[in-house]
Design a protein around this motif. Structure first.
Motif, PDB file in Angstrom:
ATOM      1  N   LEU A  56      27.381  15.334 -14.900  1.00 57.19           N
ATOM      2  CA  LEU A  56      26.029  15.108 -13.894  1.00 57.19           C
ATOM      3  C   LEU A  56      25.587  15.513 -15.604  1.00 57.19           C
ATOM      4  O   LEU A  56      24.406  14.385 -15.784  1.00 57.19           O
ATOM      5  N   THR A  59      25.582  12.520 -17.983  1.00 62.08           N
ATOM      6  CA  THR A  59      24.734  11.437 -17.582  1.00 62.08           C
ATOM      7  C   THR A  59      23.939  11.117 -17.728  1.00 62.08           C
ATOM      8  O   THR A  59      23.302  10.036 -17.070  1.00 62.08           O
ATOM      9  N   GLY A  60      23.197  12.345 -17.286  1.00 57.68           N
ATOM     10  CA  GLY A  60      21.931  12.078 -17.296  1.00 57.68           C
ATOM     11  C   GLY A  60      21.609  12.538 -15.918  1.00 57.68           C
ATOM     12  O   GLY A  60      21.866  12.321 -14.773  1.00 57.68           O
ATOM     13  N   PHE A  61      20.883  14.237 -15.995  1.00 62.56           N
ATOM     14  CA  PHE A  61      20.771  15.034 -14.760  1.00 62.56           C
ATOM     15  C   PHE A  61      19.250  14.291 -13.544  1.00 62.56           C
ATOM     16  O   PHE A  61      18.399  14.056 -13.589  1.00 62.56           O
ATOM     17  N   LYS A  62      20.069  13.777 -12.399  1.00 66.80           N
ATOM     18  CA  LYS A  62      19.546  13.552 -11.572  1.00 66.80           C
ATOM     19  C   LYS A  62      19.314  15.150  -9.926  1.00 66.80           C
ATOM     20  O   LYS A  62      20.945  15.106  -9.656  1.00 66.80           O
ATOM     21  N   PRO A  63      18.803  15.060  -9.396  1.00 64.16           N
ATOM     22  CA  PRO A  63      19.132  16.097  -8.284  1.00 64.16           C
ATOM     23  C   PRO A  63      20.089  15.389  -7.130  1.00 64.16           C
ATOM     24  O   PRO A  63      19.720  14.112  -6.920  1.00 64.16           O
ATOM     25  N   GLY A  64      20.958  16.215  -6.514  1.00 68.77           N
ATOM     26  CA  GLY A  64      22.151  16.057  -5.469  1.00 68.77           C
ATOM     27  C   GLY A  64      22.919  16.630  -4.525  1.00 68.77           C
ATOM     28  O   GLY A  64      23.072  18.112  -5.101  1.00 68.77           O
ATOM     29  N   ASP A  95      19.487  21.018  -7.885  1.00 69.54           N
ATOM     30  CA  ASP A  95      17.878  20.696  -7.863  1.00 69.54           C
ATOM     31  C   ASP A  95      16.868  22.164  -8.986  1.00 69.54           C
ATOM     32  O   ASP A  95      17.219  22.760  -9.180  1.00 69.54           O
ATOM     33  N   TYR A  96      15.688  21.555  -8.519  1.00 70.04           N
ATOM     34  CA  TYR A  96      14.471  22.822  -9.016  1.00 70.04           C
ATOM     35  C   TYR A  96      14.002  23.352  -8.026  1.00 70.04           C
ATOM     36  O   TYR A  96      14.514  22.890  -7.404  1.00 70.04           O
ATOM     37  N   VAL A 168      17.162  24.397 -13.946  1.00 71.23           N
ATOM     38  CA  VAL A 168      17.503  23.281 -12.950  1.00 71.23           C
ATOM     39  C   VAL A 168      18.660  25.066 -12.593  1.00 71.23           C
ATOM     40  O   VAL A 168      19.097  25.342 -12.966  1.00 71.23           O
TER      41      VAL A 168
END
Length: 213
Positions: A56, A59-64, A95-96, A168
């Protein structure tokens, strides 16, 4: 430990260096690369979560939300609640601004949906999570509280060397598959689920456990 292959050398050198620095400058303990490279039968599936978290970060963090079920191995003396080889339900949410309260709510909802409505949380120590909690469920057939999993908030020392953004948070848990199944089906011996003691008539006549929506 495995004898063949006894070690692995396939790891990103820059990541290994950041992990080493975290141990030696943060934890103030020596980091051994040869010890790290030893292959071992996994005792829990946190290794799967760590690989996913690292991917993650690259490849670019995003919530999940991420989940897995896989086999683990323990040097355990077998009895009515212990197996040397069993399945672990692993999961984490990233997530934050996530907290311990978020994790407790996730676990309470999970167990409620499989019919286990009596849970207790006990403070624990894990080297990679802080705070950490053991999870206990009440088994009516055995008339006792039984440990069903472990959980915690991944430490910044684990997440930051991977390259995840500051701030994060990842809440994570690892749960036994077999022990909650014992509670679900009111079994007093885990070997009635796994091994030569399994009653095939029970398997044939018992409905599949379906999680309630």
């Amino acid at each position: 430990f495995l004898s063949d292959p006894a070690a692995t050398t396939k790891h990103p050198e820059d990541y290994l260096k950041r992990v080493s620095d975290t141990h030696e400058n943060g934890y103030k303990c020596a980091f051994s690369v040869p010890e790290t490279q030893k292959n071992v039968l996994r005792t829990h599936t946190t290794a799967c979560s760590a690989r996913t978290l690292y991917r993650l970060a690259q490849t670019g963090f995003k919530p999940g939300k991420y989940f897995s079920i896989d086999r683990v191995f323990r040097n355990e003396e077998m009895d009515k609640t212990h197996l040397c080889e069993f399945h672990q339900i692993e999961g984490f949410v990233i997530d934050y601004n996530l907290s311990l309260a978020n994790m407790m709510q996730v676990l309470e909802q999970f167990f409620l949906k499989i019919g286990v409505n009596q849970l207790r949380f006990k403070p624990a120590y894990n080297p990679y999570t802080e705070p950490s909690m053991e999870v206990f469920g009440y088994h009516e057939g055995l008339d006792k509280w039984m440990e069903v999993g472990n959980s915690g908030v991944f430490r910044p020392e684990m997440l930051q060397p991977m390259g995840l953004p500051e701030g994060v948070t990842a809440i994570a848990w690892g749960l036994s598959l077999e022990r909650p199944a014992m509670m679900k089906y009111a079994l007093n011996n885990i070997h009635k689920l796994v091994g030569h003691d399994v009653d095939l008539a029970f398997v044939k006549n018992t409905g599949i456990c379906r999680v309630q929506a």
